[in-house]
Design an enzyme around this catalytic site. Structure first.
Site, PDB file in Angstrom:
ATOM      1  CD  GLN A 130      -1.112   2.290   2.265  1.00  0.00           C
ATOM      2  OE1 GLN A 130      -0.264   1.984   3.094  1.00  0.00           O
ATOM      3  NE2 GLN A 130      -1.487   3.537   2.061  1.00  0.00           N
ATOM      4  NE  ARG A 167      -6.745   9.112  12.795  1.00  0.00           N
ATOM      5  CZ  ARG A 167      -6.133   9.116  11.609  1.00  0.00           C
ATOM      6  NH1 ARG A 167      -6.787   9.503  10.535  1.00  0.00           N
ATOM      7  NH2 ARG A 167      -4.879   8.767  11.508  1.00  0.00           N
ATOM      8  CE  LYS A 245      -7.561   0.716   2.060  1.00  0.00           C
ATOM      9  NZ  LYS A 245      -8.064   1.863   2.814  1.00  0.00           N
ATOM     10  CG  HIS A 269      -8.191   5.892   5.293  1.00  0.00           C
ATOM     11  ND1 HIS A 269      -7.283   6.063   4.289  1.00  0.00           N
ATOM     12  CD2 HIS A 269      -7.474   5.552   6.378  1.00  0.00           C
ATOM     13  CE1 HIS A 269      -6.070   5.849   4.736  1.00  0.00           C
ATOM     14  NE2 HIS A 269      -6.160   5.529   6.015  1.00  0.00           N
TER      15      HIS A 269
END
Length: 368
Positions: A130, A167, A245, A269
């Protein structure tokens, strides 16, 4: 309590929360903003129903499928997750061994805490790399060449992080990548001695793929320079299969097909980047309808059970990827916990298939 205390993903999460330092658990568990996006994902999955069918012989069922022409023993693999060794030392290689055993793709994160070469070797080739594009891309294309040299056949470009989502749970704990320990973290770790001693013994988790000359990882570095032109350069540079992705828009999906991408991954995600993003399970059917029945579409985000996997398949996915619940299981009970969680997902999927009257993944897909 160990692996025998895990009977569901919720059990694994509860045990992981007890055993991990607060900052580590919240890094694994958290989502963007006030986490309404994560709640939306869960609510959307819960709203999907499966139609039971009766009086069918479903005594012989198979969970086997294929991905890019290679046999896989399950229709779900391991999503790329950064810094997995925070959940427990050696977690990356636990996941790699699982991938080898079940012949499923192990998504190896750009920010894995074990070198990509070691992971693909342990996974016996069942690993996809990835990739994050960041900065001016020089370091990114170094990673591409390194993945090629290591024997990776599939590259997964994560395209939905032009900037890292905010976050708050991480911010409250002062979580940083690379990993840094200050007074607040020291207290947190002292209150979780089992994790702290094991981690101290193995050494502080590092972002192993950046131990190369001239390329240091900076999580705050912009990723906003990723464009369709960069995708073309990447397509030209990568001889293997290319997956993009983070797709949640039908027009983007069509553009990726035209650009020569081999598969797309419908994903938010895990709602870790854009709190207001739509639930991927709702978008999945739209994208399948737009791209037709044959183009490979994968799915991740919010999977908590084998029934969730089946919901993704009947909504149009060819294959699904499971993420943080595997880290919960590792944190809860190590490699034994991981295998228990995998067996639970497999059993849940098999039982749900029997309930809707299908015996194969192909039949399940035909429900779409």
């Amino acid at each position: 309590m160990g692996a025998n205390a895990i009977h569901s993903a919720a059990d694994a999460r509860r045990l992981a929360k007890r055993r991990l330092p607060w900052m580590v658990f919240d890094y694994i568990d958290g989502a963007a903003g006030q986490e309404t996006g994560a709640a939306r994902n869960r609510a959307a999955l819960d709203a999907v129903t499966l139609r039971p069918r009766i009086l069918k012989d479903v005594s012989q069922r198979s969970l086997a499928t294929s991905v890019f022409g290679a046999s896989a023993d399950r229709p779900f693999g391991i999503a790329p997750m950064g810094m997995c060794n925070l959940s427990r030392p050696g977690a990356d290689l636990m996941l790699a061994r699982l991938a080898a055993r079940y012949r499923v793709p192990h998504g190896v994160s750009t920010v894995a805490s074990t070198p990509m070469e070691k992971i693909i070797e342990t996974a016996e080739g069942h690993a996809w790399f990835q990739l994050y594009f960041s900065g001016d891309g020089v370091g990114t294309f170094k990673l591409v060449e390194r993945a090629k040299a290591a024997g990776y056949q599939t590259l997964v470009l994560t395209a939905d992080v032009p900037e890292v989502g905010r976050r708050p749970r991480e911010l409250r704990h002062g979580f940083k990548m690379p990993f840094r320990i200050g007074p607040r973290q020291f207290v947190d770790f002292a209150l979780h001695p089992r994790w702290s001693l094991a981690t101290l013994w193995q050494g502080k988790p590092q972002m192993a793929n950046f131990e190369m000359d001239g390329y240091d990882f900076d999580r705050t570095e912009t990723r906003a320079n990723l464009t369709w032109d960069v995708l073309k350069r990447l397509r030209d540079a990568w001889p293997g299969t290319l997956v993009v992705k983070g797709v949640l828009d039908v027009e983007d999906a069509k553009g990726l097909v035209m650009a020569g991408v081999d598969a797309i991954q419908v994903s938010s995600h895990g709602a870790r980047q854009l709190e207001s993003a739509p639930a991927p399970i709702d978008v999945l059917a739209e994208i399948r309808a737009a791209l037709g029945p044959d183009y490979p579409i994968y799915y991740d985000s919010g999977i908590r059970s084998g029934e969730d996997v089946l919901k993704a398949l009947v909504r149009g996915a060819d294959f699904a990827f499971v993420g943080r619940i595997l880290q919960y299981a590792i944190a809860a009970a190590g490699e034994a916990g991981l295998h228990t969680m995998w067996a639970i997902l497999s059993e849940e999927l098999s039982i749900a298939m029997a309930q809707i009257g299908v015996t194969s993944i192909r039949e399940a897909r035909e429900q779409a």
